[in-house]
Design a protein around this motif. Structure first.
Motif, PDB file in Angstrom:
ATOM      1  N   ASN A   1      31.060  53.170  61.912  1.00  0.00           N
ATOM      2  CA  ASN A   1      30.705  54.438  61.285  1.00  0.00           C
ATOM      3  C   ASN A   1      29.208  54.460  61.004  1.00  0.00           C
ATOM      4  OD1 ASN A   1      30.355  56.695  59.613  1.00  0.00           O
ATOM      5  ND2 ASN A   1      32.461  56.542  58.881  1.00  0.00           N
TER       6      ASN A   1
ATOM      7  N   LYS B   1      28.307  41.729  59.343  1.00  0.00           N
ATOM      8  CA  LYS B   1      29.227  42.804  58.963  1.00  0.00           C
ATOM      9  C   LYS B   1      28.537  44.158  58.993  1.00  0.00           C
ATOM     10  CE  LYS B   1      32.266  39.904  56.273  1.00  0.00           C
ATOM     11  NZ  LYS B   1      32.558  39.381  54.947  1.00  0.00           N
ATOM     12  N   ALA B   2      27.241  44.168  58.674  1.00  0.00           N
ATOM     13  CA  ALA B   2      26.504  45.436  58.727  1.00  0.00           C
ATOM     14  C   ALA B   2      26.446  45.948  60.163  1.00  0.00           C
ATOM     15  CB  ALA B   2      25.097  45.245  58.167  1.00  0.00           C
TER      16      ALA B   2
ATOM     17  N   LEU C   1      26.662  38.971  55.777  1.00  0.00           N
ATOM     18  CA  LEU C   1      26.565  40.399  55.461  1.00  0.00           C
ATOM     19  C   LEU C   1      25.858  41.148  56.595  1.00  0.00           C
ATOM     20  CD1 LEU C   1      27.425  42.270  53.191  1.00  0.00           C
ATOM     21  CD2 LEU C   1      25.107  42.169  52.309  1.00  0.00           C
ATOM     22  N   LEU C   2      24.862  40.480  57.215  1.00  0.00           N
ATOM     23  CA  LEU C   2      24.151  41.147  58.311  1.00  0.00           C
ATOM     24  C   LEU C   2      25.092  41.390  59.488  1.00  0.00           C
ATOM     25  CD1 LEU C   2      21.494  42.252  59.313  1.00  0.00           C
ATOM     26  CD2 LEU C   2      20.914  39.985  60.182  1.00  0.00           C
TER      27      LEU C   2
ATOM     28  N   ALA D   1      29.822  47.342  60.824  1.00  0.00           N
ATOM     29  CA  ALA D   1      29.956  48.600  60.087  1.00  0.00           C
ATOM     30  C   ALA D   1      29.242  49.724  60.829  1.00  0.00           C
ATOM     31  CB  ALA D   1      29.382  48.443  58.681  1.00  0.00           C
TER      32      ALA D   1
ATOM     33  N   LEU E   1      27.138  56.963  60.383  1.00  0.00           N
ATOM     34  CA  LEU E   1      26.687  57.777  59.242  1.00  0.00           C
ATOM     35  C   LEU E   1      26.829  56.991  57.948  1.00  0.00           C
ATOM     36  CD1 LEU E   1      25.874  60.534  57.914  1.00  0.00           C
ATOM     37  CD2 LEU E   1      28.333  60.969  57.710  1.00  0.00           C
ATOM     38  N   ALA E   2      28.028  56.423  57.735  1.00  0.00           N
ATOM     39  CA  ALA E   2      28.250  55.676  56.497  1.00  0.00           C
ATOM     40  C   ALA E   2      27.301  54.486  56.424  1.00  0.00           C
ATOM     41  CB  ALA E   2      29.698  55.214  56.416  1.00  0.00           C
ATOM     42  N   ALA E   3      27.034  53.848  57.562  1.00  0.00           N
ATOM     43  CA  ALA E   3      26.118  52.701  57.566  1.00  0.00           C
ATOM     44  C   ALA E   3      24.735  53.131  57.082  1.00  0.00           C
ATOM     45  CB  ALA E   3      26.032  52.104  58.970  1.00  0.00           C
ATOM     46  N   ARG E   4      24.273  54.284  57.550  1.00  0.00           N
ATOM     47  CA  ARG E   4      22.959  54.773  57.102  1.00  0.00           C
ATOM     48  C   ARG E   4      22.986  55.044  55.606  1.00  0.00           C
ATOM     49  NH1 ARG E   4      20.944  59.595  60.710  1.00  0.00           N
ATOM     50  NH2 ARG E   4      19.014  59.184  59.601  1.00  0.00           N
ATOM     51  N   LEU E   5      24.100  55.604  55.115  1.00  0.00           N
ATOM     52  CA  LEU E   5      24.179  55.920  53.687  1.00  0.00           C
ATOM     53  C   LEU E   5      24.248  54.659  52.827  1.00  0.00           C
ATOM     54  CD1 LEU E   5      26.587  58.983  53.780  1.00  0.00           C
ATOM     55  CD2 LEU E   5      24.125  58.983  53.404  1.00  0.00           C
ATOM     56  N   MET E   6      24.658  53.529  53.422  1.00  0.00           N
ATOM     57  CA  MET E   6      24.678  52.267  52.669  1.00  0.00           C
ATOM     58  C   MET E   6      23.286  51.642  52.648  1.00  0.00           C
ATOM     59  SD  MET E   6      27.679  52.071  51.671  1.00  0.00           S
ATOM     60  CE  MET E   6      27.925  53.806  51.876  1.00  0.00           C
ATOM     61  N   GLY E   7      22.332  52.263  53.332  1.00  0.00           N
ATOM     62  CA  GLY E   7      20.995  51.694  53.376  1.00  0.00           C
ATOM     63  C   GLY E   7      20.793  50.718  54.518  1.00  0.00           C
ATOM     64  N   ILE E   8      21.716  50.735  55.490  1.00  0.00           N
ATOM     65  CA  ILE E   8      21.540  49.872  56.659  1.00  0.00           C
ATOM     66  C   ILE E   8      20.581  50.572  57.618  1.00  0.00           C
ATOM     67  CG2 ILE E   8      22.710  48.863  58.663  1.00  0.00           C
ATOM     68  CD1 ILE E   8      25.263  48.782  56.829  1.00  0.00           C
ATOM     69  N   ASN E   9      19.565  49.838  58.055  1.00  0.00           N
ATOM     70  CA  ASN E   9      18.593  50.402  58.988  1.00  0.00           C
ATOM     71  C   ASN E   9      19.187  50.317  60.394  1.00  0.00           C
ATOM     72  OD1 ASN E   9      16.491  50.959  60.666  1.00  0.00           O
ATOM     73  ND2 ASN E   9      14.996  49.700  59.575  1.00  0.00           N
TER      74      ASN E   9
END
Lengths: 294, 233
Positions: free
Chosen positions: A177, A169-170, A166-167, A173, A179-187
């Motif tokens: 994108n 893939k993060a 998952l890391l 991600a 913006l979307a990564a930040r909205l998923m809670g990815i730092n």
């Protein structure tokens, strides 16, 4: 075996050996580029540090495996510090500014190395001796097998990391994108830090593997960095597969050019490749095309 | 649950929000309507933490989150479905969903995946395909499901009906109503004022960065000013 075939095989073997090194450097470029669109021109300095620090530790009487671990660890630390101290504080500056910062960092690291470790050329001992092996009439050094094997292992590990965790893939991600990564809670700052750490790791390993063949020196990162960059451009900036294929292809082009044309032109090949790619197919072999469907 | 006090925000030198006050209670569906460029998206982004705030405060459960990072807010229970859906295009549908649960590892994620697939069977059918190959409506379903994977207590929806065929629009609004009935607090930003106010407990009207009207959804639908400006009546 006909001599012409043996000669060709010999060129190819030496081509893939240096090509594997270029591939590792190019992967380092791709990792940071994907996380930030920054081209990290200090990538070559990671390569140089890997070789130089290994030499220092060996000269202090430390065993090779420990010296390698120490050099990789220290280089990673330098990569992390570079991100924390020089990139993250100005994260919102434009990409060109960040690229210039990496050029500055490269000059700084080179200078620091020449002042502390000197300007001499140092050879590392080959990992498994210097007894050449015979392959259908051509010869291959055991160190080349170390290079090819380690590169293959790293490529495999990176593949698993990016496709099955998952890391990983993060990180992908975030590159697709932000913006979307930040909205998923990815730092996303952590992703950037991680990519600098991984790039430094790859660079250090490349520098250690190649040092027994080409020797190491405080300026060795300039040429290796540029060639890794050429390989990344050839494969398509930001593409992992592109970095590997670009690296191997560049190594083979260089070695065939040196063998069949003249070894004077060996280093020029990388730059001819950059120009050719930029003129004919700016996005490289596997790069994203300039336009994207929205 | 969410309290916004005197919020202002700028893009460079241009002020997009000017002293916005707004509140959302537990279990409410609050709609924010307004013209293009009124600052609706900016307001949502301030709440999710991807747009810097220049003045004012945002409180979530009474806790000041004005300066909290976006990943911290996801952990606290705020999830945003961004305008334009913002898929991770080359990644598979399932990977998009799994990344929605990034802050919340564990075996429960598999159960959530199944729940999303039950709600939108088309996503299960296409779970191995790159998200970028989905149609607009399917992407919107995926964007909503992806946000729900983090178990949000407050769901921010930015223009979920944008660019969708009328049939899909009503499907999306049905989904939103269903989520509300299941107890999710929702903050909905829409240009489709009629539909948005129709399902809202309360609504706000935003004009050039200021709240000009605030009332129950039904009352706003009856309001003369709203009728002429946003409903075309």
């Amino acid at each position: 075996m006909p001599p012409a075939f043996v000669e060709l095989l010999q060129f190819l073997l030496s081509g893939v050996t240096s090509g594997a090194i270029y591939a590792l450097v190019a992967l380092g470029f791709a990792l940071i580029y994907n996380a930030s669109h920054v081209i990290n021109f200090a990538q070559g300095e990671f390569v140089m540090l890997g070789g130089m620090v290994t030499w220092v530790l060996l000269s202090q009487g430390i065993d090779l495996p420990l010296a390698v671990l120490g050099a990789v660890g220290l280089t990673m630390l330098v990569g992390l510090l570079l991100e924390k101290l020089a990139i993250e504080p100005v994260r919102n500056a434009n990409v060109v500014t960040l690229i210039i910062i990496t050029i500055g960092a490269a000059i700084f690291l080179r200078g620091l190395t020449s002042v502390t470790l000197g300007k001499d050329l140092h050879a590392l001992p080959a990992f498994s001796g210097n007894e050449p092996l015979d392959l259908m009439g051509a010869t291959i050094m055991p160190q080349s097998l170390w290079i090819l094997g380690t590169t293959a292992l790293i490529v495999l590990l990176l593949h698993v990391f990016f496709n099955y965790t998952l890391l990983g893939k993060a990180i992908l991600a975030t590159s697709h994108n932000r913006l979307a990564a930040r909205l998923m809670g990815i730092n996303v700052n952590f992703v950037l830090l991680l990519s600098f750490g991984l790039s430094a790791l790859l660079g250090a390993i490349a520098g250690i593997l190649i040092a027994p063949i080409t020797a190491t020196h405080f300026e060795v990162g300039i040429m290796l960095g540029l060639k890794g960059f050429a390989a990344a451009i050839l494969g398509g900036l930001g593409s992992g597969l592109g970095a590997i294929v670009g690296g191997l292809l560049l190594g083979i082009i260089e070695s065939l050019g040196a063998g069949y044309i003249s070894s004077d032109y060996k280093d020029a090949m990388a730059f001819v490749v950059i120009l050719g790619v930029l003129f004919l197919m700016p996005s490289g072999l596997f790069g994203k095309r300039g336009t994207e469907r929205v | 649950m969410l309290q916004i006090e005197g919020l202002s925000s700028h893009y460079g030198r241009i002020q997009t929000l000017d002293g916005v006050d707004l509140s959302i209670g537990e279990g409410e569906l609050v709609s924010l309507v307004g013209a293009n460029g009124a600052g609706k998206t900016t307001l949502l982004r301030c709440v999710s933490g991807v747009q810097p705030v220049s003045a004012g405060r945002i409180l979530f459960d009474g806790r000041d989150i004005t300066r909290a990072s976006s990943h911290r807010r996801v952990k606290l229970g705020i999830a945003q479905v961004p305008e334009g859906r913002q898929m991770f295009g080359p990644l598979s549908v399932e990977d998009n969903l799994r990344l929605g649960a990034f802050r919340r590892r564990g075996p429960k994620v598999a159960d959530d995946l199944e729940r999303m697939y039950t709600r939108f069977p088309i996503l299960k059918e296409k779970r191995k395909q790159p998200a970028g190959t989905l149609s607009g409506g399917q992407q919107q379903m995926l964007a909503i499901s992806r946000a729900l994977m983090s178990h949000p207590r407050l769901l921010l929806l930015d223009e979920p009906s944008m660019g969708l065929a009328p049939l899909l629009v009503s499907e999306i609004f049905d989904t939103i109503r269903l989520l509300k009935d299941h107890g999710t607090t929702i903050f909905l930003v829409e240009q489709n004022a009629y539909a948005a106010l129709g399902i809202a407990t309360r609504g706000y009207v935003l004009e050039t960065g200021r709240v000009v009207l605030a009332d129950s959804g039904r009352a706003l639908l009856e309001n003369e000013r709203v009728k002429t400006a946003y409903l075309g009546l």
